[in-house]
Design an enzyme around this catalytic site. Structure first.
Site, PDB file in Angstrom:
ATOM      1  N   GLU A 192       0.811  -1.233   0.000  1.00 43.77           N
ATOM      2  CA  GLU A 192       0.000   0.000   0.000  1.00 43.77           C
ATOM      3  C   GLU A 192       0.838   1.274   0.000  1.00 43.77           C
ATOM      4  O   GLU A 192       0.577   2.189   0.773  1.00 43.77           O
ATOM      5  CB  GLU A 192      -0.985  -0.033   1.168  1.00 43.77           C
ATOM      6  N   ASP A 211      -1.101  -3.908  -3.434  1.00 42.48           N
ATOM      7  CA  ASP A 211      -1.941  -2.736  -3.131  1.00 42.48           C
ATOM      8  C   ASP A 211      -3.425  -3.027  -3.380  1.00 42.48           C
ATOM      9  O   ASP A 211      -3.774  -4.030  -4.002  1.00 42.48           O
ATOM     10  CB  ASP A 211      -1.497  -1.514  -3.946  1.00 42.48           C
ATOM     11  N   GLU A 246      -5.722 -10.802  -1.736  1.00 46.38           N
ATOM     12  CA  GLU A 246      -6.602 -10.603  -0.571  1.00 46.38           C
ATOM     13  C   GLU A 246      -8.073 -10.575  -1.001  1.00 46.38           C
ATOM     14  O   GLU A 246      -8.841  -9.712  -0.580  1.00 46.38           O
ATOM     15  CB  GLU A 246      -6.240  -9.291   0.153  1.00 46.38           C
TER      16      GLU A 246
HETATM   17  O1  G3I Z   1      -4.670  -7.876  18.649  1.00 47.32           O
HETATM   18  C1  G3I Z   1      -5.458  -6.752  19.101  1.00 47.32           C
HETATM   19  C2  G3I Z   1      -6.184  -7.106  20.373  1.00 47.32           C
HETATM   20  O2  G3I Z   1      -5.223  -7.325  21.384  1.00 47.32           O
HETATM   21  C3  G3I Z   1      -7.101  -5.937  20.732  1.00 47.32           C
HETATM   22  O3  G3I Z   1      -7.857  -6.269  21.856  1.00 47.32           O
HETATM   23  C4  G3I Z   1      -8.058  -5.625  19.594  1.00 47.32           C
HETATM   24  C5  G3I Z   1      -8.937  -4.406  19.882  1.00 47.32           C
HETATM   25  O4  G3I Z   1      -9.330  -3.760  18.694  1.00 47.32           O
HETATM   26  O5  G3I Z   1      -7.300  -5.349  18.450  1.00 47.32           O
HETATM   27  C6  G3I Z   1      -6.476  -6.420  18.035  1.00 47.32           C
HETATM   28  O6  G3I Z   1      -5.770  -6.022  16.877  1.00 47.32           O
HETATM   29  C7  G3I Z   1      -6.525  -5.948  15.711  1.00 47.32           C
HETATM   30  C8  G3I Z   1      -5.859  -6.861  14.683  1.00 47.32           C
HETATM   31  O7  G3I Z   1      -6.524  -6.726  13.449  1.00 47.32           O
HETATM   32  C9  G3I Z   1      -5.879  -8.330  15.081  1.00 47.32           C
HETATM   33  O8  G3I Z   1      -7.192  -8.792  15.171  1.00 47.32           O
HETATM   34  C10 G3I Z   1      -6.520  -4.522  15.219  1.00 47.32           C
HETATM   35  O9  G3I Z   1      -7.256  -3.692  16.092  1.00 47.32           O
HETATM   36  C11 G3I Z   1      -7.135  -4.436  13.836  1.00 47.32           C
HETATM   37  O10 G3I Z   1      -6.944  -3.124  13.329  1.00 47.32           O
HETATM   38  C12 G3I Z   1      -6.428  -5.413  12.918  1.00 47.32           C
HETATM   39  O11 G3I Z   1      -7.046  -5.337  11.669  1.00 47.32           O
HETATM   40  C13 G3I Z   1      -6.332  -5.934  10.621  1.00 47.32           C
HETATM   41  C14 G3I Z   1      -5.944  -4.871   9.602  1.00 47.32           C
HETATM   42  O12 G3I Z   1      -5.314  -5.488   8.497  1.00 47.32           O
HETATM   43  C15 G3I Z   1      -4.986  -3.849  10.214  1.00 47.32           C
HETATM   44  O13 G3I Z   1      -4.840  -2.776   9.409  1.00 47.32           O
HETATM   45  C16 G3I Z   1      -7.227  -6.973   9.971  1.00 47.32           C
HETATM   46  O14 G3I Z   1      -7.445  -8.042  10.895  1.00 47.32           O
HETATM   47  C17 G3I Z   1      -6.588  -7.507   8.720  1.00 47.32           C
HETATM   48  O15 G3I Z   1      -7.512  -8.315   8.026  1.00 47.32           O
HETATM   49  C18 G3I Z   1      -6.190  -6.348   7.828  1.00 47.32           C
HETATM   50  O16 G3I Z   1      -5.557  -6.863   6.685  1.00 47.32           O
HETATM   51  C19 G3I Z   1      -5.223  -5.876   5.702  1.00 47.32           C
HETATM   52  C20 G3I Z   1      -3.957  -6.340   5.008  1.00 47.32           C
HETATM   53  O17 G3I Z   1      -2.939  -6.562   5.960  1.00 47.32           O
HETATM   54  C21 G3I Z   1      -3.499  -5.320   3.983  1.00 47.32           C
HETATM   55  N1  G3I Z   1      -4.566  -5.035   3.057  1.00 47.32           N
HETATM   56  C22 G3I Z   1      -5.831  -4.670   3.612  1.00 47.32           C
HETATM   57  C23 G3I Z   1      -6.306  -5.716   4.617  1.00 47.32           C
HETATM   58  C24 G3I Z   1      -7.659  -5.381   5.179  1.00 47.32           C
HETATM   59  O18 G3I Z   1      -7.591  -4.174   5.911  1.00 47.32           O
END
Ligand code: G3I
Length: 351
Positions: A143, A185, A253
């Site tokens: 990205e 991306d 993805e």
């Molecule tokens: O691990 C913490 C946990 O300890 C906490 O209690 C909880 C509270 O919100 O958050 C947890 O972390 C989260 C993490 O996922 C694991 O579940 C984050 O908040 C959350 O923001 C994170 O989201 C991930 C996101 O990337 C981050 O930007 C998504 O699961 C994941 O599917 C997403 O994947 C991205 C790719 O890497 C790049 N392309 C886009 C795609 C979708 O956004």
């Protein structure tokens, strides 16, 4: 046609049906790899390539400078090796889920360009060389473009300018010369400006001899995605193979949301109309993926998540029930799964 309503581990294998043409994968978390879990049974049956959804991102792998946490990646690579599953590394350089210390210099000042590039090289070198020969493809850069075209003005860019881009590829290549190195991306299919920037950037990198192995098309789609525009933009990127015949596209993805991005609707119920639109979208997509596979442009399609129950789209961009994958809640495969099964591995079924 009536398809059997079965669990993903009892259904025909999509990966097997596509073998030799496309690898079919999913984003997983290490808890999915427990031998006795339904997730593991679904993985073993349906997929031959895997990505870690979150656990291999820089913030998790090097939370503090010099303190590397490899337990999750070790588990992932052990699982891949034991089960003969190809692995993707996600991701090395990103503006999100990245530890703050990377960008910090002395006394609260921002890091210098040299400091940032040397930290980036140390991260990439340490991680990629540890899994040399075990992780086949790395999303080296994630990205780095803006939706409206141009480079994202991330901290990477603000501190290092565009130099971090070739330097990241070089560092990864030195650590594992055989790994496929991607720039990954989203919205490349829906923003012409973004696809144009990607095409120009990759062409420039290739001309300069940078070891770019491919472009990752995330393809977070919806029922409303314009497939004609998608094809046009993907074709533009595929044309870069004129500069580097080994360059590949990967769908990294994939998911198909039933909401528009700005949709504020409450939870949608799954209606026959949605089902029909969903089946048509997936069938059209896999017809196109099949074409790209047959011309040697695309060899990998990875779904972002194992089933609807755990998709990130239930929580983004707002909390609502979504149905974006071929495996539904309760691990049952959907009618669209059978459509894709018929199309993906079988050239005749596409005519
Ligand atoms: O691990 C913490 C946990 O300890 C906490 O209690 C909880 C509270 O919100 O958050 C947890 O972390 C989260 C993490 O996922 C694991 O579940 C984050 O908040 C959350 O923001 C994170 O989201 C991930 C996101 O990337 C981050 O930007 C998504 O699961 C994941 O599917 C997403 O994947 C991205 C790719 O890497 C790049 N392309 C886009 C795609 C979708 O956004």
């Amino acid at each position: 046609m009536n398809q059997p309503d079965v669990f993903a581990w009892d259904a025909p294998s999509l990966a097997e049906a596509c073998r030799g043409r496309l690898r079919i994968g999913a984003a997983v978390n290490t808890w999915d790899l427990d031998e006795a879990s339904p997730a593991c049974a679904a993985i073993r049956r349906q997929f031959d390539i895997l990505t870690l959804e979150n656990e291999s991102k820089p913030v998790n792998v090097q939370p503090e400078e010099g303190r590397f946490v490899f337990d999750k990646l070790d588990r992932f690579t052990d699982f891949g090796q034991k089960n003969g599953i190809t692995l993707r590394g996600h991701t090395l350089v990103w503006h999100s889920q990245v530890p703050g210390w990377l960008f910090e210099g002395e006394d609260g000042a921002p890091a210098s360009k040299e400091q940032l590039l040397s930290r980036m090289q140390a991260h990439i070198g340490t991680v990629v060389s540890r899994y040399r020969g075990k992780i086949a493809t790395w999303d080296v850069l994630n990205e780095v473009l803006r939706d409206e075209g141009g480079l994202r003005e991330s901290k990477w860019y603000k501190i290092a300018g565009r130099d971090y881009i070739p330097a990241a590829f070089q560092a990864a290549h030195e650590a594992d010369p055989d790994a496929r190195l991607l720039i990954n991306d989203y919205n490349l299919e829906s923003s012409e400006a973004k696809a144009d920037t990607m095409a120009a950037l990759v062409e420039e990198l290739l001309r300069a001899g940078t070891p770019v192995g491919g472009i990752g098309l995330q393809m977070h789609l919806s029922l409303y995605t314009d497939l004609e525009l998608l094809k046009k933009n993907v074709r533009k990127l595929a044309a870069l193979r004129a500069f580097a015949p080994d360059l590949r596209l990967e769908v990294t993805e994939l998911d198909v949301s039933c909401y528009r991005f700005d949709d504020t609707a409450e939870d949608l119920l799954w209606t026959d109309a949605l089902e029909t639109a969903f089946r048509e979208k997936y069938a059209a997509l896999f017809r196109f993926y099949g074409e790209l596979a047959d011309e040697g442009t695309l060899d990998t399609v990875v779904f972002w998540g194992l089933s609807d129950a755990v998709s990130w789209l239930n929580g983004f961009p707002r909390r609502h029930k979504n149905y974006p994958l071929l495996i539904g809640r309760g691990w049952r495969v959907k009618p669209a799964f059978y459509d894709v099964l018929a199309l993906a591995g079988n050239k005749e079924a596409q005519s």
